[in-house]
Motif scaffolding. Structure first.
Motif, PDB file in Angstrom:
ATOM      1  N   GLU A   1      11.177  17.615  -1.320  1.00 40.51           N
ATOM      2  CA  GLU A   1      10.804  15.907  -1.505  1.00 40.51           C
ATOM      3  C   GLU A   1       9.913  15.325  -2.165  1.00 40.51           C
ATOM      4  N   ILE A   2       9.168  15.972  -3.002  1.00 45.40           N
ATOM      5  CA  ILE A   2       8.845  15.073  -4.458  1.00 45.40           C
ATOM      6  C   ILE A   2       9.441  14.540  -4.999  1.00 45.40           C
ATOM      7  N   ALA A   3      10.772  15.959  -5.637  1.00 49.56           N
ATOM      8  CA  ALA A   3      11.524  15.784  -6.171  1.00 49.56           C
ATOM      9  C   ALA A   3      12.399  14.769  -6.086  1.00 49.56           C
ATOM     10  N   SER A   4      13.179  14.410  -4.439  1.00 42.17           N
ATOM     11  CA  SER A   4      13.931  14.030  -4.418  1.00 42.17           C
ATOM     12  C   SER A   4      13.687  12.158  -4.014  1.00 42.17           C
ATOM     13  N   PHE A   5      12.037  12.008  -3.672  1.00 39.32           N
ATOM     14  CA  PHE A   5      11.748  10.435  -3.880  1.00 39.32           C
ATOM     15  C   PHE A   5      11.825  10.461  -5.432  1.00 39.32           C
ATOM     16  N   PHE A   6      11.341  11.255  -6.426  1.00 37.98           N
ATOM     17  CA  PHE A   6      10.957  10.367  -7.349  1.00 37.98           C
ATOM     18  C   PHE A   6      12.225  10.366  -8.020  1.00 37.98           C
TER      19      PHE A   6
ATOM     20  N   THR B   1       0.459  17.509   3.522  1.00 41.74           N
ATOM     21  CA  THR B   1       0.191  17.645   2.234  1.00 41.74           C
ATOM     22  C   THR B   1       0.949  16.824   1.663  1.00 41.74           C
ATOM     23  N   SER B   2       2.169  16.824   1.230  1.00 44.40           N
ATOM     24  CA  SER B   2       3.287  16.522   0.443  1.00 44.40           C
ATOM     25  C   SER B   2       3.061  14.400   0.487  1.00 44.40           C
ATOM     26  N   SER B   3       2.717  14.505   1.417  1.00 47.75           N
ATOM     27  CA  SER B   3       2.053  12.895   1.584  1.00 47.75           C
ATOM     28  C   SER B   3       0.987  12.497   0.295  1.00 47.75           C
ATOM     29  N   ALA B   4       0.098  13.632   0.747  1.00 47.63           N
ATOM     30  CA  ALA B   4      -0.880  13.644  -0.702  1.00 47.63           C
ATOM     31  C   ALA B   4      -0.649  13.676  -1.972  1.00 47.63           C
TER      32      ALA B   4
ATOM     33  N   ASP C   1       1.063  -0.756  -0.203  1.00 43.16           N
ATOM     34  CA  ASP C   1      -0.588   0.146  -0.085  1.00 43.16           C
ATOM     35  C   ASP C   1       0.786   1.160   0.243  1.00 43.16           C
ATOM     36  N   PHE C   2       0.749   1.774  -1.387  1.00 39.62           N
ATOM     37  CA  PHE C   2       2.156   2.613  -1.299  1.00 39.62           C
ATOM     38  C   PHE C   2       1.812   3.722   0.145  1.00 39.62           C
ATOM     39  N   VAL C   3       0.413   4.109  -0.343  1.00 43.22           N
ATOM     40  CA  VAL C   3       0.946   5.342   1.060  1.00 43.22           C
ATOM     41  C   VAL C   3       0.690   5.477   2.080  1.00 43.22           C
ATOM     42  N   GLN C   4       0.153   4.119   2.753  1.00 44.31           N
ATOM     43  CA  GLN C   4       0.859   4.017   4.161  1.00 44.31           C
ATOM     44  C   GLN C   4       1.946   3.494   4.522  1.00 44.31           C
ATOM     45  N   LYS C   5       3.192   2.982   3.582  1.00 47.74           N
ATOM     46  CA  LYS C   5       4.268   2.297   3.326  1.00 47.74           C
ATOM     47  C   LYS C   5       5.254   3.880   3.077  1.00 47.74           C
ATOM     48  N   VAL C   6       5.189   4.080   2.318  1.00 53.18           N
ATOM     49  CA  VAL C   6       6.082   4.954   1.669  1.00 53.18           C
ATOM     50  C   VAL C   6       5.285   6.129   2.030  1.00 53.18           C
ATOM     51  N   ALA C   7       4.049   6.691   1.067  1.00 53.58           N
ATOM     52  CA  ALA C   7       3.831   8.525   1.084  1.00 53.58           C
ATOM     53  C   ALA C   7       3.883   9.403   2.299  1.00 53.58           C
ATOM     54  N   VAL C   8       2.984   8.578   3.037  1.00 49.09           N
ATOM     55  CA  VAL C   8       2.650   9.068   4.462  1.00 49.09           C
ATOM     56  C   VAL C   8       4.461   9.691   5.829  1.00 49.09           C
ATOM     57  N   ASN C   9       4.932   8.172   5.434  1.00 50.16           N
ATOM     58  CA  ASN C   9       6.117   8.427   6.630  1.00 50.16           C
ATOM     59  C   ASN C   9       7.138   9.388   5.496  1.00 50.16           C
ATOM     60  N   TYR C  10       7.597   9.089   4.193  1.00 45.59           N
ATOM     61  CA  TYR C  10       8.593  10.140   3.789  1.00 45.59           C
ATOM     62  C   TYR C  10       8.548  11.442   4.559  1.00 45.59           C
ATOM     63  N   PRO C  11       7.866  11.965   4.496  1.00 47.78           N
ATOM     64  CA  PRO C  11       7.548  13.350   4.625  1.00 47.78           C
ATOM     65  C   PRO C  11       7.219  13.393   5.964  1.00 47.78           C
ATOM     66  N   LEU C  12       7.196  12.500   6.552  1.00 53.50           N
ATOM     67  CA  LEU C  12       6.728  12.385   7.937  1.00 53.50           C
ATOM     68  C   LEU C  12       8.408  12.995   8.459  1.00 53.50           C
ATOM     69  N   TYR C  13       9.426  12.213   8.316  1.00 52.28           N
ATOM     70  CA  TYR C  13      10.420  11.995   8.626  1.00 52.28           C
ATOM     71  C   TYR C  13      11.427  13.167   8.149  1.00 52.28           C
ATOM     72  N   MET C  14      10.929  13.925   7.359  1.00 55.27           N
ATOM     73  CA  MET C  14      11.924  15.031   6.474  1.00 55.27           C
ATOM     74  C   MET C  14      11.299  16.183   8.259  1.00 55.27           C
ATOM     75  N   ILE C  15       9.499  16.709   8.536  1.00 51.14           N
ATOM     76  CA  ILE C  15       9.818  17.655   8.436  1.00 51.14           C
ATOM     77  C   ILE C  15       9.869  17.251  10.605  1.00 51.14           C
ATOM     78  N   MET C  16       9.796  15.773  10.793  1.00 50.68           N
ATOM     79  CA  MET C  16      10.244  16.231  12.323  1.00 50.68           C
ATOM     80  C   MET C  16      11.960  15.704  12.335  1.00 50.68           C
ATOM     81  N   THR C  17      12.699  15.748  11.125  1.00 44.32           N
ATOM     82  CA  THR C  17      13.653  15.387  11.590  1.00 44.32           C
ATOM     83  C   THR C  17      14.737  17.559  11.712  1.00 44.32           C
ATOM     84  N   LEU C  18      13.387  18.768  10.525  1.00 44.67           N
ATOM     85  CA  LEU C  18      13.449  19.078  10.800  1.00 44.67           C
ATOM     86  C   LEU C  18      12.576  20.380  12.207  1.00 44.67           C
TER      87      LEU C  18
END
Length: 417
Positions: free
Chosen positions: A375-380, A260-263, A150-167
């Motif tokens: 985030e979007i550019a790095s991921f794709f 927003t980024s995950s969407a 499930d691309f949303v729950q496994k990847v899309a919600v977590n990747y930007p979460l890690y970025m913003i929480m790191t910041l």
């Protein structure tokens, strides 16, 4: 509805406009866009009066949305920045929460300045290595998880979460809690994510407040080199922020900087699967990535709307918006406006020009836009060179919402190298 008919007194309810106050309407993209296309053509300024919501004018044309955003002295964010139920309006007023989206100048300008430097292009360049490393981490995880996920729950919600929480400087052990709380806050209209009734949903908000109040105390006692420290120790006119102000700041960055980024990432993935020729085009020409990122953001428009309230009578398209009345700025509609976008219902990774308004416009332009783009550019940029094949493994499923959202489930089958 328009063309000099004198406004609300002469207005007739337009059934199509009621979709904007229906969270379930956003789970049916075809039906939603059919209604919005009809509104743009026949009643671009429409009066909406439906049960459970205070009435409002629906603004569906790109040019009108920009005109209202520019007139921020006439149309204020306070007291109703987002479309929620009457009960939600009352809860918001009682809570005392004031994030950037609840504020108007000069307060908005002063508070926004606290975090502004953390989101400027120079700061984003410093974050690029972290974004690229995280992108690799999540694409590697797709390999381990594959050949389906499930691309949303496994990847899309977590990747930007890690970025913003790191910041922000939130410890990784707490990322799961932040994900749960942000999903409950923005998923309050969706049966899968919402936490019971309105009182229980307020509990999610209070939990987030409790967490960030403790974080503020920790950063004031021991300042560090992160955004949480900058917020905790900021002053305006020599005075530190109050607890409610610091927590409001964290909350908007933690929540808005994540959902927003995950969407956009999830919706971008779905669009590339549905348009394999666009996927091939982007993979073959990585120089298109900046344009593709803008198109993904336009296509998904994660922030569906913001509200404004007229401080004096104002005429738009011949319709008088009376002082005290609210308008809903439908970014979803504006980003499919046929007068602005050639073939607006075509997903085009090389779209030029692309004057989308998914980040808003004017003084309230999204603070985190540069981070979202990174985030979007790095991921794709990491995913596409490694992607050998991808297809849907089940039907996509959208979040019921009237504010922020997109896909909540995207089952995919894929092969990665």
């Amino acid at each position: 509805m328009h063309g000099g008919d004198g406004g609300r007194a002469a207005a007739r309810p337009v059934t199509a406009a009621s979709v904007l106050a229906d969270p379930l309407a956003y789970t049916d993209e075809v039906g939603l866009h059919r209604a919005l296309t009809h509104l743009r053509a026949t009643a671009p300024v429409s009066w909406v009066d439906v049960p459970n919501y205070a009435p409002f004018w629906a603004i569906t044309k790109h040019a009108d949305i920009i005109e209202i955003e520019r007139a921020n002295d006439v149309f204020t964010n306070s007291p109703r920045p987002v479309l929620v139920t009457r009960e939600g309006d009352e809860q918001q007023a009682a809570s005392g929460i004031k994030t950037l989206i609840h504020m108007d100048d000069p307060q908005h300008r002063d508070v926004r300045a606290i975090g502004a430097n953390w989101f400027r292009p120079k700061a984003m360049r410093a974050l690029k290595d972290r974004a690229d490393a995280l992108a690799k981490q999540f694409v590697d995880a797709m390999v381990t998880e594959g050949p389906e996920c499930d691309f949303v729950q496994k990847v899309a919600v977590n990747y930007p979460l890690y970025m913003i929480m790191t910041l922000l400087g939130v410890p990784e052990d707490d990322f799961g809690l932040m994900l749960k709380l942000t999903q409950e806050l923005f998923g309050s209209d969706d049966d899968e994510f919402k936490r019971g009734d309105m009182a229980e949903q307020m509990t999610a908000l209070l939990e987030m407040f409790q967490y960030f109040t403790e974080l503020t105390a920790a950063r004031r006692a021991n300042p560090t080199e992160d955004l949480a420290s900058a917020i905790a120790n900021a002053t305006i006119d020599g005075e530190p922020l109050t607890d409610i102000e610091t927590v409001s700041y964290y909350a908007i960055i933690a929540a808005a900087g994540h959902d927003t980024s995950s969407a956009s990432i999830a919706g971008g993935m779905h669009a590339l699967i549905e348009q394999p020729e666009q996927l091939a085009r982007l993979r073959d020409d990585p120089a298109l990535m900046p344009l593709a990122v803008e198109e993904m953001v336009r296509w998904t428009t994660p922030v569906k709307e913001f509200m404004r309230t007229a401080q004096r009578d104002y005429v738009i398209r011949g319709v008088t918006i009376a002082a005290g009345e609210s308008v809903l700025l439908s970014y979803v509609s504006g980003n499919r406006d046929e007068e602005v976008f050639a073939d607006p219902f075509t997903f085009d990774v090389g779209r030029v020009p692309n004057r989308h308004i998914a980040f808003g416009y004017g003084v309230h332009f999204c603070l985190g836009a540069a981070l979202a783009r990174l985030e979007i550019a790095s991921f794709f940029g990491e995913l596409l060179p490694r992607l050998e094949s991808v297809e849907l493994a089940g039907p996509p499923d959208y979040l019921a919402t009237t504010f922020v959202g997109g896909l909540k489930h995207l089952p995919i089958r894929y092969s990665l190298r």
